[in-house]
Scaffold this active site. Structure first.
Site, PDB file in Angstrom:
ATOM      1  N   GLN A   1       0.006   5.899  -0.778  1.00 18.76           N
ATOM      2  CA  GLN A   1      -0.211   3.793  -1.562  1.00 18.76           C
ATOM      3  C   GLN A   1      -0.258   3.299  -0.436  1.00 18.76           C
ATOM      4  O   GLN A   1      -0.521   3.276   0.517  1.00 18.76           O
ATOM      5  CB  GLN A   1       1.348   4.350  -1.026  1.00 18.76           C
TER       6      GLN A   1
ATOM      7  N   LYS B   1       7.250   7.300  -8.766  1.00 20.77           N
ATOM      8  CA  LYS B   1       6.032   7.950  -9.390  1.00 20.77           C
ATOM      9  C   LYS B   1       5.867   9.723  -9.059  1.00 20.77           C
ATOM     10  O   LYS B   1       5.780  10.955  -9.788  1.00 20.77           O
ATOM     11  CB  LYS B   1       4.443   7.884  -8.337  1.00 20.77           C
TER      12      LYS B   1
ATOM     13  N   ASP C   1      -6.770   7.987  -8.620  1.00 20.93           N
ATOM     14  CA  ASP C   1      -6.198   6.670  -7.975  1.00 20.93           C
ATOM     15  C   ASP C   1      -7.338   6.000  -9.113  1.00 20.93           C
ATOM     16  O   ASP C   1      -6.814   4.259  -8.828  1.00 20.93           O
ATOM     17  CB  ASP C   1      -5.702   6.554  -6.754  1.00 20.93           C
TER      18      ASP C   1
HETATM   19  N1  GUN Z   1      -0.468  -0.130  -3.896  1.00 23.78           N
HETATM   20  C1  GUN Z   1       0.027  -0.811  -5.736  1.00 23.78           C
HETATM   21  N2  GUN Z   1      -0.610  -0.387  -6.247  1.00 23.78           N
HETATM   22  C2  GUN Z   1      -1.071   0.510  -6.404  1.00 23.78           C
HETATM   23  C3  GUN Z   1      -2.475   1.518  -6.940  1.00 23.78           C
HETATM   24  O1  GUN Z   1      -1.884   1.296  -7.875  1.00 23.78           O
HETATM   25  N3  GUN Z   1      -2.761   2.313  -6.326  1.00 23.78           N
HETATM   26  C4  GUN Z   1      -2.254   2.718  -4.728  1.00 23.78           C
HETATM   27  N4  GUN Z   1      -2.839   3.644  -3.947  1.00 23.78           N
HETATM   28  N5  GUN Z   1      -1.763   1.742  -3.390  1.00 23.78           N
HETATM   29  C5  GUN Z   1      -0.733   0.714  -4.578  1.00 23.78           C
END
Ligand code: GUN
Length: 295
Positions: free
Chosen positions: A98, A54, A120
């Site tokens: 995350q 990311k 998100d």
């Molecule tokens: N962990 C796995 N997928 C995601 C996501 O789309 N957002 C976040 N914050 N954590 C994740």
């Protein structure tokens, strides 16, 4: 029949090119540089890998990015304090914590992110806006699934879409979006989950099958209708002694068998995964524009 491979990397690359031009335009015309903060707590290897991707994707587009790493022992209060600082930081337009968090109160943490920076799409306000069909931020993976369908020319309106999995991150929002009366939606939707009896009965009726079950080979070829479009959201690490690292990634769908029956299918890796990151960048640019008052 062998299915068309819906290549998420190609669609993501096309979208990122479009977004790169937009980032350059925002810098030149509005002195605005979209900024994303990614917060990682603990040392989960899969989470570390996602967060790296990311941050790197952000930098490649010329966006501002900050990665904050904390030990698993971080208190919920301290994490809430960090989020409050990011909420107030004018160089940051998007905040992503995350998941899963090792031990912190996930609900309080997600609720503390400002809804206007919640790229998100997991804050209750944004999930509420999604449900009401109002402008907000859609969660990245469901948004990516819709983009794959739309950009691959898959007709959704009037089709029967079956979603397997009801997580708040993927299954529930994607089912809702597919059902909405909008471009790329207007499907008849069935939402299946671990309480569903005879899953195959439902999946065999799907024109579009979206699988987010979190279980390798949850969907086998006899569970898929001839000519269906299959979107595999699963990301599972399974042991593989032939690989130096000892594992490989597979989805929730038995790809080798199902591709012989489906009309189109996403692979794992390089299907939905790259689109999730792309939609995070997309949401961050949108957040910057809204916060910066740019149309
Ligand atoms: N962990 C796995 N997928 C995601 C996501 O789309 N957002 C976040 N914050 N954590 C994740």
């Amino acid at each position: 029949m062998s299915a068309i491979r819906l290549d998420g990397r190609e669609i993501a690359a096309q979208m990122r090119e479009e977004m790169g031009s937009e980032v350059a335009h925002l810098a030149k015309e509005h002195m605005l540089r979209p900024g994303l903060a990614v917060v990682l707590v603990g040392e989960n290897p899969a989470s570390q890998s996602y967060v790296r991707s990311k941050t790197q994707a952000c930098q490649e587009l010329g966006m501002h990015s900050v990665q904050l790493d904390f030990p698993a022992s971080l208190s919920t209060e301290a994490l809430l304090g960090t989020i409050a600082e990011l909420n107030a930081d004018e160089s940051i337009h998007g905040i992503l914590v995350q998941l899963p968090l090792p031990d912190q109160d996930e609900e309080r943490v997600l609720n503390t992110v400002s809804p206007e920076k919640d790229v998100d799409g997991l804050h209750p306000v944004n999930l509420g806006r999604l449900l009401r069909g109002e402008e907000g931020f859609w969660p990245c993976t469901p948004h990516g699934v819709l983009q794959i369908l739309q950009r691959s020319g898959v007709e959704v309106a009037g089709k029967h879409a079956v979603v397997v999995g009801r997580s708040p991150l993927v299954g529930r929002p994607v089912a809702n979006l597919l059902a909405q009366k909008m471009e790329g939606g207007n499907a008849t939707v069935t939402l299946c989950h671990t309480g569903t009896h005879d899953l195959g009965y439902f999946t065999r009726q799907a024109d579009i099958l979206v699988v987010a079950a979190g279980q390798p080979r949850a969907i086998t070829d006899e569970m898929v209708k001839e000519g269906a479009v299959v979107i595999d959201v699963g990301v599972n690490r399974i042991e593989d002694a032939t690989r130096e690292r000892g594992w490989r990634l597979v989805g929730d769908v038995d790809y080798a068998a199902v591709r012989k029956k489906a009309r189109a299918i996403t692979p794992v890796p390089n299907g939905v995964g790259p689109m999730t990151i792309t939609m995070l960048l997309y949401n961050t640019i949108e957040a910057a524009k809204r916060l910066g008052g740019v149309q």
